[in-house]
Design an enzyme around this catalytic site. Structure first.
Site, PDB file in Angstrom:
ATOM      1  N   HIS A  94       1.023  -1.285  -0.149  1.00  0.00           N
ATOM      2  CA  HIS A  94       0.270   0.065   0.137  1.00  0.00           C
ATOM      3  C   HIS A  94       0.699   1.235   0.519  1.00  0.00           C
ATOM      4  O   HIS A  94       0.623   2.157   1.265  1.00  0.00           O
ATOM      5  CB  HIS A  94      -1.066   0.070   0.782  1.00  0.00           C
ATOM      6  CG  HIS A  94      -2.602   0.667   1.191  1.00  0.00           C
ATOM      7  ND1 HIS A  94      -1.938   1.740   1.720  1.00  0.00           N
ATOM      8  CD2 HIS A  94      -3.485   0.346   1.747  1.00  0.00           C
ATOM      9  CE1 HIS A  94      -3.146   2.595   1.523  1.00  0.00           C
ATOM     10  NE2 HIS A  94      -4.314   1.716   1.229  1.00  0.00           N
ATOM     11  N   GLU A 117      -0.437   1.909  -5.435  1.00  0.00           N
ATOM     12  CA  GLU A 117      -0.585   0.625  -4.930  1.00  0.00           C
ATOM     13  C   GLU A 117      -0.318  -1.086  -5.710  1.00  0.00           C
ATOM     14  O   GLU A 117      -1.145  -0.647  -6.502  1.00  0.00           O
ATOM     15  CB  GLU A 117      -1.167  -0.083  -3.353  1.00  0.00           C
ATOM     16  CG  GLU A 117      -1.707   0.936  -3.120  1.00  0.00           C
ATOM     17  CD  GLU A 117      -3.044   0.634  -2.688  1.00  0.00           C
ATOM     18  OE1 GLU A 117      -3.504  -0.291  -1.667  1.00  0.00           O
ATOM     19  OE2 GLU A 117      -3.841   2.150  -1.723  1.00  0.00           O
TER      20      GLU A 117
END
Ligand code: TA6
Length: 284
Positions: free
Chosen positions: A157, A259
């Site tokens: 992330h 991400e």
């Protein structure tokens, strides 16, 4: 005389962490909490990852910034805690290795009683961080150490630091379908050659095969994902940022999450097998 790459143990806001010192003055930091990369400084002295000034480092919530590891559930797409169970756990330091032009560390974590209470499967997960002069390479490996096949979703992330997100253009998503979590999960095909943000953005781009290029002001970054089929692009913008207790109200402007993700189809791992996914960030 150029200094040789090295790795040192440091205290980072009260966390035990490793600092990798690479060639030409580049560096990176990875913490045992979450196995999370928290800093990447390139030879020009620029910090490339966003880390919130209000981030919480006591493990009560995930650290806001760097590269959190989401596993075995992406976001709230299931019954587990949001983004899974690894972000607030302590990982173990594994290999530490340096060459003339790189520094590399691994951290790993396995199931225990607590994780099995939440998710019943035995596993071993490992993060490898490799730092070179112009890049970091973050590899996530998950091994099924149990006797039953499991399926997971997840992501690296990555929070990229920007001077001003309104100036950023992300290329490489043209023609990909995306599910727009900021717009009733509507599915749309990307029709622009570059994505420019103009408001809250929370999109899962499906099956992205090309490398991405992020142009932002006077710097640019190439983002190469392998193994992870999807790309998530997230920025909370003004209102949602104001609702985040661990992010200053104006900081939405200084970050963009791009991400490497496996969201739309869960990945299955059979007993005894390993799965790998990787994100490489390269400065241009
Ligand atoms: O990856 C995007 C996302 O799933 C967004 O929906 C947003 O909520 C973000 O992750 C951050 O999640 P967090 O649990 O760290 O606040």
């Amino acid at each position: 005389m150029p200094t040789k790459p090295s790795i040192e143990t440091i205290d980072f806001n009260g966390l035990e962490a490793l600092r990798l010192n690479g060639p030409n003055g580049c560096s990176a930091v990875i913490s045992k909490l979450g196995g999370q990369v928290l800093s990447w400084v390139t030879p020009d002295g620029r910090e490339r990852l966003f880390l919130s000034d209000w981030a919480v480092f006591d493990g009560s919530v995930a650290i806001r910034g760097g590269i959190p590891v989401c596993f075995p559930q992406f976001s709230d797409l299931g019954d587990l805690p949001k983004h899974g169970i690894l972000r607030t756990r302590e990982w173990t330091i594994g290999e530490q290795r340096c060459g003339d032009d790189f520094a590399l560390v691994t951290m790993h974590i396995s199931d225990d009683e607590d994780t099995r209470d939440l998710w019943p499967f035995p596993f071993r997960a490992e993060i490898t961080l490799m730092l070179e002069a112009d890049r970091i390479d973050v590899e996530f490996c998950v091994e099924n150490t149990g006797g039953e096949t499991f399926a997971f979703t997840g992501a690296l992330h990555s929070y990229l630091r920007l001077v001003q997100v309104e100036d950023a253009a992300l290329e490489g998503l043209y023609g990909c379908d995306y599910r727009d979590a900021a717009n009733d999960n509507e599915v749309t095909r990307e029709s622009g050659t570059e994505l420019r943000l103009e408001g809250e953005t929370d999109r899962v781009y499906r099956t992205v095969k090309r490398p991405l290029s992020l142009q932002a002001g006077n710097h640019s970054l190439t983002i190469q994902n392998q193994g992870f089929p999807d790309v998530v692009v997230w920025n909370p913008w003004i209102e949602r940022c104001a609702q985040l207790a661990d992010m200053p109200p104006d900081d939405w402007r200084n970050m963009l999450c791009v991400e490497a993700a496996a969201v739309e189809e869960a990945i299955s791992v059979i007993p005894g097998e390993e799965w790998y996914g990787r994100q490489t960030l390269v400065v241009a």
